[in-house]
Scaffold this motif. Sequence first.
Motif, PDB file in Angstrom:
ATOM      1  N   PHE A 129      62.665 -32.036  49.022  1.00 29.18           N
ATOM      2  CA  PHE A 129      63.213 -30.692  49.185  1.00 29.18           C
ATOM      3  C   PHE A 129      62.867 -30.090  50.541  1.00 29.18           C
ATOM      4  CE2 PHE A 129      62.994 -26.031  48.605  1.00 29.18           C
ATOM      5  CZ  PHE A 129      64.289 -25.792  48.154  1.00 29.18           C
ATOM      6  N   THR A 130      61.626 -30.311  50.990  1.00 34.40           N
ATOM      7  CA  THR A 130      61.184 -29.680  52.246  1.00 34.40           C
ATOM      8  C   THR A 130      61.369 -30.587  53.457  1.00 34.40           C
ATOM      9  OG1 THR A 130      58.927 -30.534  51.976  1.00 34.40           O
ATOM     10  CG2 THR A 130      59.377 -28.334  51.066  1.00 34.40           C
ATOM     11  N   GLY A 131      61.507 -31.888  53.231  1.00 33.05           N
ATOM     12  CA  GLY A 131      61.559 -32.825  54.347  1.00 33.05           C
ATOM     13  C   GLY A 131      60.224 -32.965  55.057  1.00 33.05           C
ATOM     14  N   ARG A 132      59.124 -32.602  54.389  1.00 34.64           N
ATOM     15  CA  ARG A 132      57.791 -32.669  55.004  1.00 34.64           C
ATOM     16  C   ARG A 132      56.928 -33.722  54.306  1.00 34.64           C
ATOM     17  NH1 ARG A 132      56.279 -26.257  55.051  1.00 34.64           N
ATOM     18  NH2 ARG A 132      57.783 -25.559  56.612  1.00 34.64           N
ATOM     19  N   PRO A 133      55.966 -34.321  55.030  1.00 33.47           N
ATOM     20  CA  PRO A 133      55.220 -35.451  54.453  1.00 33.47           C
ATOM     21  C   PRO A 133      53.958 -35.114  53.651  1.00 33.47           C
ATOM     22  CG  PRO A 133      54.708 -35.231  56.783  1.00 33.47           C
ATOM     23  CD  PRO A 133      55.708 -34.156  56.467  1.00 33.47           C
ATOM     24  N   LYS A 134      53.255 -34.017  53.984  1.00 35.58           N
ATOM     25  CA  LYS A 134      51.906 -33.846  53.417  1.00 35.58           C
ATOM     26  C   LYS A 134      51.891 -33.076  52.096  1.00 35.58           C
ATOM     27  CE  LYS A 134      49.392 -34.009  57.775  1.00 35.58           C
ATOM     28  NZ  LYS A 134      48.513 -33.280  58.701  1.00 35.58           N
ATOM     29  N   ILE A 135      50.874 -33.391  51.311  1.00 35.69           N
ATOM     30  CA  ILE A 135      50.646 -32.609  50.110  1.00 35.69           C
ATOM     31  C   ILE A 135      49.209 -32.085  50.152  1.00 35.69           C
ATOM     32  CG2 ILE A 135      52.210 -34.165  48.834  1.00 35.69           C
ATOM     33  CD1 ILE A 135      49.097 -34.426  47.306  1.00 35.69           C
ATOM     34  N   ALA A 136      48.968 -30.957  49.492  1.00 38.48           N
ATOM     35  CA  ALA A 136      47.593 -30.451  49.389  1.00 38.48           C
ATOM     36  C   ALA A 136      47.201 -30.430  47.926  1.00 38.48           C
ATOM     37  CB  ALA A 136      47.484 -29.050  49.997  1.00 38.48           C
ATOM     38  N   LYS A 137      45.949 -30.756  47.655  1.00 35.01           N
ATOM     39  CA  LYS A 137      45.424 -30.723  46.280  1.00 35.01           C
ATOM     40  C   LYS A 137      43.948 -30.334  46.311  1.00 35.01           C
ATOM     41  CE  LYS A 137      43.793 -34.060  44.183  1.00 35.01           C
ATOM     42  NZ  LYS A 137      42.418 -34.508  43.784  1.00 35.01           N
ATOM     43  N   CYS A 206      53.890 -29.315  49.780  1.00 33.67           N
ATOM     44  CA  CYS A 206      53.492 -28.570  48.581  1.00 33.67           C
ATOM     45  C   CYS A 206      51.987 -28.464  48.455  1.00 33.67           C
ATOM     46  CB  CYS A 206      54.019 -29.276  47.332  1.00 33.67           C
ATOM     47  SG  CYS A 206      53.356 -30.936  47.132  1.00 33.67           S
ATOM     48  N   VAL A 207      51.589 -27.521  47.614  1.00 36.38           N
ATOM     49  CA  VAL A 207      50.214 -27.440  47.143  1.00 36.38           C
ATOM     50  C   VAL A 207      50.263 -27.696  45.638  1.00 36.38           C
ATOM     51  CG1 VAL A 207      48.213 -25.949  46.770  1.00 36.38           C
ATOM     52  CG2 VAL A 207      49.478 -25.835  48.936  1.00 36.38           C
ATOM     53  N   LEU A 208      49.479 -28.668  45.209  1.00 38.65           N
ATOM     54  CA  LEU A 208      49.415 -29.049  43.792  1.00 38.65           C
ATOM     55  C   LEU A 208      48.136 -28.465  43.217  1.00 38.65           C
ATOM     56  CD1 LEU A 208      50.273 -30.979  41.378  1.00 38.65           C
ATOM     57  CD2 LEU A 208      48.931 -32.760  42.531  1.00 38.65           C
ATOM     58  N   VAL A 209      48.262 -27.658  42.156  1.00 42.05           N
ATOM     59  CA  VAL A 209      47.048 -27.063  41.589  1.00 42.05           C
ATOM     60  C   VAL A 209      47.099 -27.044  40.068  1.00 42.05           C
ATOM     61  CG1 VAL A 209      47.867 -24.644  41.698  1.00 42.05           C
ATOM     62  CG2 VAL A 209      45.416 -25.121  41.767  1.00 42.05           C
ATOM     63  N   THR A 233      51.671 -20.571  50.347  1.00 40.76           N
ATOM     64  CA  THR A 233      52.723 -21.594  50.328  1.00 40.76           C
ATOM     65  C   THR A 233      54.057 -20.970  50.730  1.00 40.76           C
ATOM     66  OG1 THR A 233      52.810 -21.287  47.920  1.00 40.76           O
ATOM     67  CG2 THR A 233      51.737 -23.284  48.721  1.00 40.76           C
ATOM     68  N   ARG A 234      54.325 -19.759  50.231  1.00 43.81           N
ATOM     69  CA  ARG A 234      55.573 -19.075  50.642  1.00 43.81           C
ATOM     70  C   ARG A 234      55.587 -18.882  52.157  1.00 43.81           C
ATOM     71  NH1 ARG A 234      56.079 -15.418  45.712  1.00 43.81           N
ATOM     72  NH2 ARG A 234      57.492 -16.712  44.492  1.00 43.81           N
ATOM     73  N   ASP A 235      54.459 -18.439  52.688  1.00 42.17           N
ATOM     74  CA  ASP A 235      54.390 -18.155  54.130  1.00 42.17           C
ATOM     75  C   ASP A 235      54.705 -19.388  54.981  1.00 42.17           C
ATOM     76  OD1 ASP A 235      53.705 -15.590  53.495  1.00 42.17           O
ATOM     77  OD2 ASP A 235      51.555 -15.823  53.942  1.00 42.17           O
ATOM     78  N   VAL A 236      54.229 -20.558  54.540  1.00 42.43           N
ATOM     79  CA  VAL A 236      54.444 -21.749  55.374  1.00 42.43           C
ATOM     80  C   VAL A 236      55.662 -22.565  54.939  1.00 42.43           C
ATOM     81  CG1 VAL A 236      51.979 -21.902  55.961  1.00 42.43           C
ATOM     82  CG2 VAL A 236      52.896 -23.300  54.082  1.00 42.43           C
ATOM     83  N   GLY A 237      56.368 -22.106  53.915  1.00 41.31           N
ATOM     84  CA  GLY A 237      57.570 -22.813  53.469  1.00 41.31           C
ATOM     85  C   GLY A 237      57.277 -24.063  52.650  1.00 41.31           C
ATOM     86  N   ALA A 238      56.105 -24.080  51.989  1.00 43.71           N
ATOM     87  CA  ALA A 238      55.766 -25.207  51.104  1.00 43.71           C
ATOM     88  C   ALA A 238      55.955 -24.762  49.658  1.00 43.71           C
ATOM     89  CB  ALA A 238      54.319 -25.633  51.344  1.00 43.71           C
ATOM     90  N   LEU A 239      56.075 -25.758  48.762  1.00 51.49           N
ATOM     91  CA  LEU A 239      56.229 -25.419  47.348  1.00 51.49           C
ATOM     92  C   LEU A 239      54.856 -25.296  46.683  1.00 51.49           C
ATOM     93  CD1 LEU A 239      59.156 -27.781  46.234  1.00 51.49           C
ATOM     94  CD2 LEU A 239      59.269 -25.494  47.266  1.00 51.49           C
TER      95      LEU A 239
END
Length: 436
Positions: A129-137, A206-209, A233-239
């Motif tokens: 959806f974002t076309g970005r590679p990283k995830i945060a957890k 995304c950030v997974l929590v 997440t909204r601010d940086v355009g991540a889910l």
Amino acid sequence: PDTNSKSKALYDRALSSLPGGNTRTTVFMKPYPIYAARGAGCRVWDVDGNELIDCINNFTSLIHGHAHPALVEAATRQLALGSAFGMPTESEINLAELLTARLPSVDQVRFANSGTEAVMMALKAARAFTGRPKIAKCEGAYHGSYDYAEVSLDPKPTDWGGNAPVSVAYAKGTPDKVLADVVTIPFNDIDGAVSLIREHGRDLACVLVDPMPNRAGLVPADKAYLEALRQATRDVGALLIFDEVISFRLGYHGAQGLWGIDPDLTTLGKIIGGGFPVGAIAGKSEVMAVFDPRHGKPALPHGGTFSANPVTMRAGLAAMELLDQNAFARLDAIGEAVRKGINDAFRRHGVPGTAVGLGSLLKLHFGERPIRDYRSAYMSEAETKRQSVFNLEFLNRGVLAAGYGLMALSLPMRDADIESIIRAASDALAQVASKT
Ligand code: PMP
């Protein structure tokens, strides 16, 4: 250990055909695991005829205990009609409609066969959806076995680095490239988490929590922490992805309903399958559109031979329909009673420790300090010793809990069962006091 035990004989046999005699690391136990023969309500019987009150409920997945008549009937009726087809069935629509009605943030659902798969597909959906590679957890949080999701599940203090968590491989063989694409954030630390989300913002899908991560201590997230993750997440355009594989058992509208947070995607599993293998990715239509095949190959193709099989779907629907608002009130009450009973027993026997958790979930810690996150939950040697004495004594008094202290209660538990659980815990704590 009883050398005439049927469990021991089964385990000895298992050693040659299964690695270490084992299929699930989580159910391994020394000197040998206890093999189950059958279950009914909140009780299980092992192959040697021992009766146990089941406080693990297949690692939180059974909320109606074992062999509930309505679930047996739903599953067997479908079995007689065929268990799996190379065609969709109405049953997947029924369960999806129930889930979208209950979960405030969810418009659409996609079924899978396990929580691991659900998390994997949610992370891939966020990337697509974002076309970005990283995830945060979060450090210490368990989200199943997908490479990216299991990073920094159990870092040792020697690998903690400074204040900011680092990404540490969980399994041998994890490629460095995977570690480079996972941003490990601290749980319940707003400044620490938000600054990392900002720093990696442009690359972050995304950030997974998990709002109450079991392995990181089973302490509820602060509402302000989840709100900060939502905003950042909204601010940086991540889910923002909520892993509700376990926490959906906390409330009728899930953990997101309790905390009042609006994630973009939610992962589900465990209780929604009525005792059968299941997972689900759920969320906003806008994001779920990555799975939509109507215009040719989707951004994220997804199949799964047994995904949405009608046995799981029908048993899951029956389980969820039984789980009404009253059921949650009862689960909250029994969870409160057990936490209080065990906390009183810790004090009475002078054993350092607490029972934490919410609703039908609880976990025992064997230290004095307040638990906030993975690092504060990390056990000293003395605490590990107390826990292992407790586990064995608790089991010997007829209660089955997870080796790492997790307990999941179920609706068939009556007041007398709750009293038995508390009494067994209290007697086990008395043993901890005298043996450690
Ligand atoms: N997410 C969480 C929060 C979990 O607790 C688990 C399993 N305990 C999973 C994902 C993975 O689910 P499964 O075991 O069904 O693959």
